[in-house]
Design a protein around this motif. Structure first.
Motif, PDB file in Angstrom:
ATOM      1  N   MET A  92      23.667  33.241 -12.321  1.00  0.00           N
ATOM      2  CA  MET A  92      24.363  33.064 -11.386  1.00  0.00           C
ATOM      3  C   MET A  92      24.142  34.433 -10.531  1.00  0.00           C
ATOM      4  SD  MET A  92      25.986  29.819 -11.007  1.00  0.00           S
ATOM      5  CE  MET A  92      25.641  28.546 -11.946  1.00  0.00           C
ATOM      6  N   ASN A  93      24.857  34.224  -9.457  1.00  0.00           N
ATOM      7  CA  ASN A  93      24.814  35.493  -8.464  1.00  0.00           C
ATOM      8  C   ASN A  93      26.570  35.302  -8.796  1.00  0.00           C
ATOM      9  OD1 ASN A  93      25.148  36.922  -6.449  1.00  0.00           O
ATOM     10  ND2 ASN A  93      25.656  34.950  -5.093  1.00  0.00           N
ATOM     11  N   GLN A  94      26.560  37.072  -9.105  1.00  0.00           N
ATOM     12  CA  GLN A  94      28.156  37.219  -8.907  1.00  0.00           C
ATOM     13  C   GLN A  94      28.575  37.895  -7.622  1.00  0.00           C
ATOM     14  OE1 GLN A  94      30.193  36.340 -11.343  1.00  0.00           O
ATOM     15  NE2 GLN A  94      28.138  35.341 -12.341  1.00  0.00           N
ATOM     16  N   GLY A  95      27.751  37.983  -6.991  1.00  0.00           N
ATOM     17  CA  GLY A  95      28.050  39.026  -5.608  1.00  0.00           C
ATOM     18  C   GLY A  95      27.808  38.322  -3.949  1.00  0.00           C
ATOM     19  N   LYS A  96      27.298  39.080  -3.374  1.00  0.00           N
ATOM     20  CA  LYS A  96      26.416  39.089  -1.632  1.00  0.00           C
ATOM     21  C   LYS A  96      25.712  38.440  -2.248  1.00  0.00           C
ATOM     22  CE  LYS A  96      30.174  41.343   1.644  1.00  0.00           C
ATOM     23  NZ  LYS A  96      29.310  41.631   2.340  1.00  0.00           N
ATOM     24  N   TYR A  97      24.990  37.755  -1.174  1.00  0.00           N
ATOM     25  CA  TYR A  97      23.808  37.614  -1.292  1.00  0.00           C
ATOM     26  C   TYR A  97      22.510  39.240  -0.670  1.00  0.00           C
ATOM     27  CZ  TYR A  97      24.264  32.483  -2.397  1.00  0.00           C
ATOM     28  OH  TYR A  97      24.156  31.428  -3.221  1.00  0.00           O
TER      29      TYR A  97
END
Length: 66
Positions: A1-6
């Motif tokens: 899962m993405n935890q920060g900015k793209y």
């Protein structure tokens, strides 16, 4: 899962928006614009370069997928 900015969001943080808006204001770039501003167009062109889209159709398909 993405935890920060793209990555695209991280790259656009480096773009000087105040300078860009100053240049657009000098040349009245957004004079007859209602929705799709010069900033939005520039972001689409940067995204197209990053995804190496050769056609506008490719760019629109990749934008609609997200």
């Amino acid at each position: 899962m993405n935890q920060g900015k793209y990555i695209f969001a991280q790259l656009t943080d480096f773009l000087p928006r105040r300078v860009f808006n100053g240049i657009v204001g000098e040349h009245n770039g957004n004079r007859h614009v209602r929705i799709f501003t010069c900033w939005n167009q520039m972001l689409c062109m940067v995204f197209g370069q990053l995804t190496s889209s050769n056609l506008m159709r490719d760019l629109l398909l990749s934008l609609e997928a997200h």
